[in-house]
Scaffold this active site. Structure first.
Site, short mmCIF file in Angstrom:
data_model
loop_
_atom_site.label_atom_id
_atom_site.label_comp_id
_atom_site.label_asym_id
_atom_site.label_seq_id
_atom_site.Cartn_x
_atom_site.Cartn_y
_atom_site.Cartn_z
N ILE A 24 47.98 9.89 -6.83
CA ILE A 24 49.35 10.39 -6.64
C ILE A 24 49.79 10.12 -5.21
CG2 ILE A 24 50.82 12.46 -6.60
CD1 ILE A 24 49.11 13.62 -8.83
N ASP A 79 57.62 17.96 -15.48
CA ASP A 79 57.95 18.40 -16.83
C ASP A 79 59.47 18.37 -17.06
OD1 ASP A 79 55.13 19.25 -17.45
OD2 ASP A 79 55.53 20.54 -15.74
N HIS A 131 52.81 24.88 -15.72
CA HIS A 131 52.56 23.48 -16.10
C HIS A 131 51.35 23.47 -17.03
CE1 HIS A 131 52.16 19.17 -15.90
NE2 HIS A 131 50.90 19.31 -15.54
#
Ligand code: LMR
Length: 441
Positions: free
Chosen positions: A106, A253, A281
């Site tokens: 990431i 999301d 999440h």
């Protein structure tokens, strides 16, 4: 820790003085000296010589680098002469950004976005403080080298380290991405404990040495961590930082939900607004189609297929992470980095009129009736000053409320598992079976 090299970004007409990393650094350091744990690793500097600026021209001073210059990386040890550039007048004050898990996938997307100016703006110089582990230290150096080679004009400092008490010194933003993945046969409670400990330590470190108004975004990668608890653990261990400053990422999301609604309605996703992810999440998260809009109209008017909204849409969003893992063989990385960018931008730019964004925040004082003292994703608006307010113009119906309560129950149950890390006594872990991550079956 001594002072880090900094290029003076002090803005208009500030002259050529190399500044220590962050104003008020001395006080923060004195604070940190009292609470500091043993030093884990020093941050390496790849050049020995410091540079000095004379008459707007950088010249190398071959003498030994002063102690205050040891904690920079490579080219970032050189002094940057802002006056030599005509853009100088519009430079803003340096923003210090810490990123944990900095050698991970990431971060590999995120760091270059941060350095490019895409997130904080083209007039905002930044310093990147990269936190890794002993195991990842060499990779961390590789990341820093790639940042060097990218010649980003806004990137004024890069430092790397494995001690959060050093890396978080004076940071304005802490993007906590790194966490431990679930190993074979590992119980969820054990995983919560291991990762919880990491975020407890990082919370303590932020409390001791970060800017008093640091904004903290908890992501927790790779898979099998959940952001909500870790943000809660982190904030409970940082009592001197406002609880409001802690966020758990649910923007990924939200973006996924927007994409699915756009697909179904046959519009481009810029037409979709007011999408809230409520909760955690995890697979109990609630993508809210009651309040969402397409082209300014309620989603339920545009998409009349309620069964699709209640079942397929909801499940697709809840399990999108798992679908991606099946394709990639690993968790999402690029889209997570993009959603981190979106989450930060939502706080540093004013929210478009009428719209809102989702972020997991501390619930105490929330107007919806969600349990207090947890971190829960809710609809927020910002003036662009880094702060936010909860949106109050939201509707609720039985379907939405029932699902919100389910996500809340999950968080409350998991909160008990980490009680020993939040200062609430002994942990008691009895997790419902459906406590799952988007990536879990
Ligand atoms: C995602 O939503 O992409 C990840 O959280 C999935 C996972 O379990 O890593």
């Amino acid at each position: 820790m001594g002072l880090s090299t900094a290029y003076s970004p002090a803005g208009a007409g500030s002259g050529l003085v190399p500044a220590p990393l962050g104003a008020g650094a001395g006080a923060a350091r004195r604070r940190s000296a009292q609470v500091r744990r043993p030093r884990l690793a020093t941050v390496r500097c790849s050049v020995d010589a410091a540079k000095q600026v004379q008459d707007g021209v950088a010249t190398v001073v071959a003498a030994e680098a002063p102690a205050s210059r040891k904690e920079c990386f490579g080219v970032f040890c050189n002094i940057y002469d802002l006056k030599a550039e005509d853009k100088t007048k519009s430079w803003k004050k340096l923003v210090n950004i810490a990123v944990s898990g900095a050698a991970g996938m990431i971060s590999n997307h995120l760091l270059f976005k941060l350095a490019s100016g895409e997130v904080f703006g083209q007039d905002q110089p930044i310093a990147l403080k990269l936190l890794g582990s002993e195991r990842s230290f060499q990779a961390l150096e590789g990341v820093a080298m790639e940042l060097e080679d990218s010649l980003y004009p806004l990137l004024r400092e890069v430092s790397i380290g494995i001690d959060p008490y050093e890396v978080f010194q004076d940071v304005d933003w802490a993007l906590l991405i790194g966490a431990k993945p679930r190993g074979p046969g590992m119980e969820r409670a054990a995983l919560l404990d291991i990762n919880g400990q990491i975020f407890a330590d990082q919370g303590k470190a932020l409390n001791a040495v970060a800017s008093r108004n640091v904004k903290v975004l908890v992501v927790g990668n790779p898979c099998n961590t959940k952001y909500g608890h870790f943000a809660l653990i982190c904030l409970k261990n940082a009592p001197n930082i406002p609880a409001k400053n802690f966020h758990a990422l649910t923007r990924l999301d939200e973006n996924r939900a927007k994409c699915q609604l756009a697909l179904k309605a046959g519009v481009f996703y810029d037409k979709v607004s007011n999408v809230t992810i409520w909760g955690n999440h995890s697979t109990t998260q609630v993508p809210d189609f009651l309040n969402a809009k397409i082209d300014g109209r309620p989603v339920k008017e545009v998409i009349e297929d309620s069964k699709w909204l209640e079942e397929e849409f909801t499940m697709t969003v809840q399990k999108r992470g798992g679908a991606l893992i099946q394709k990639w063989g690993r968790s999402s990385a690029a889209s997570t980095a993009v959603s981190i960018v979106d989450a930060i931008k939502s706080l540093v730019t004013p929210t478009p009129e009428g719209d809102w964004f989702s972020t997991g925040v501390y619930t105490t004082g929330n107007p919806y009736g969600i349990a207090e003292d947890i971190v829960f994703s809710m609809p927020c608006r910002s003036k662009g000053d880094g702060d936010y307010e909860l949106a109050t113009d939201v509707s609720m119906d039985d379907f939405l409320w029932e699902r919100i309560k389910k996500s809340e129950a999950e968080l409350l149950a998991e909160k008990k598992c980490v009680a020993h890390l939040t200062g609430e006594g002994d942990a008691f872990c009895d997790l419902p079976e459906d406590t799952m991550l988007p990536g879990e079956k």
